[in-house]
Design an enzyme around this catalytic site. Structure first.
Site, PDB file in Angstrom:
ATOM      1  N   HIS A  27     -15.802  47.151-120.331  1.00 22.66           N
ATOM      2  CA  HIS A  27     -15.035  48.125-119.484  1.00 22.66           C
ATOM      3  C   HIS A  27     -14.815  48.812-118.287  1.00 22.66           C
ATOM      4  O   HIS A  27     -16.335  49.231-118.216  1.00 22.66           O
ATOM      5  CB  HIS A  27     -13.633  48.516-119.789  1.00 22.66           C
TER       6      HIS A  27
ATOM      7  N   GLU B  65     -13.559  51.929-117.593  1.00 20.39           N
ATOM      8  CA  GLU B  65     -13.729  53.190-118.250  1.00 20.39           C
ATOM      9  C   GLU B  65     -14.718  52.834-118.931  1.00 20.39           C
ATOM     10  O   GLU B  65     -15.232  54.008-119.386  1.00 20.39           O
ATOM     11  CB  GLU B  65     -12.561  53.259-118.850  1.00 20.39           C
TER      12      GLU B  65
ATOM     13  N   CYS C 183      -6.848  50.157-121.493  1.00 16.52           N
ATOM     14  CA  CYS C 183      -6.677  48.998-122.264  1.00 16.52           C
ATOM     15  C   CYS C 183      -6.775  50.162-124.172  1.00 16.52           C
ATOM     16  O   CYS C 183      -7.169  51.236-124.055  1.00 16.52           O
ATOM     17  CB  CYS C 183      -7.132  48.322-122.839  1.00 16.52           C
TER      18      CYS C 183
ATOM     19  N   CYS D  38     -10.594  51.770-124.119  1.00 20.34           N
ATOM     20  CA  CYS D  38     -10.785  52.253-123.919  1.00 20.34           C
ATOM     21  C   CYS D  38     -10.527  53.584-124.331  1.00 20.34           C
ATOM     22  O   CYS D  38     -10.214  55.237-123.807  1.00 20.34           O
ATOM     23  CB  CYS D  38     -10.773  52.225-122.178  1.00 20.34           C
TER      24      CYS D  38
END
Length: 201
Positions: A97, A99, A125, A128
């Site tokens: 991801h 992040e 999410c 993260c």
């Protein structure tokens, strides 16, 4: 041939009404530019972290270095989405991801993120959010909302978000690439195109 700018053209350029963005819009605009490198069949996300009013790390989502890109079939979960219920199989997804990439890039180069502010084009999410709390991120600004697919555990997700000292806040900004970036908008546009027989605007 070299184009020479006339005095009139220079004056017009200097007096154009281009508003200076406020700081949050400025950083989110850069996160949106970073997002253009995203390589995922799901949501395409760009992110950055700011410490002391300086961008110290950026990231976008896609497969790890030296692996086949998601859009080229590198991730089994993304390539076979019909096998996985929404919100499941993240432990099998090889995409990193945006992040996470922000955090990992900073770690790779020895950059501390304590009290940093993350700007991400999508609400983080569950995973993260945990990771950002663990490295001491103070606040998160996001562009597009995300909800945990299983409403029964939404309270646990909200508990995580409540732990950011500076909060988790949505920025209201225009996103001309939203349909390209957000998988649900992309799917809706495709359905509309199928229903009408021509491309959705």
């Amino acid at each position: 041939m070299l184009h020479r700018t006339s005095n009139m053209e220079s004056a017009a350029f200097m007096t154009r009404d281009i508003s200076r963005p406020e700081r949050n819009e400025y950083y989110m605009g850069i996160a949106m530019a970073v997002r253009r490198r995203a390589n995922c069949k799901g949501n395409r996300v760009g992110a950055l972290v700011v410490v002391g009013n300086r961008i110290v790390s950026t990231g976008y989502n896609g497969t790890p270095q030296n692996m086949v890109n998601c859009l080229d079939g590198g991730c089994d979960r993304c390539n076979n989405r019909e096998r996985y219920q929404s919100g499941t199989g993240y432990d099998l997804c090889i995409c990193v991801h945006a992040e996470q990439n922000v955090i990992l890039s900073a770690a790779r180069f020895g950059i501390a993120l304590e009290s940093g502010i993350v700007y991400t084009t999508m609400q983080p999410c569950f995973g993260c959010a945990k990771e950002m709390l663990q490295v001491g991120i103070d606040a998160v600004y996001y562009l597009h909302p995300w909800a945990f697919p299983d409403s029964k555990v939404q309270a646990e997700y909200e508990k995580l978000l409540s732990r950011f000292p500076g909060g988790v806040k949505q920025l209201q900004m225009d996103d001309p690439d939203a349909t390209w970036a957000v998988s649900s908008l992309r799917a809706a546009a495709a359905r509309e195109s199928d229903d009408t027989g021509h491309s959705a605007a």
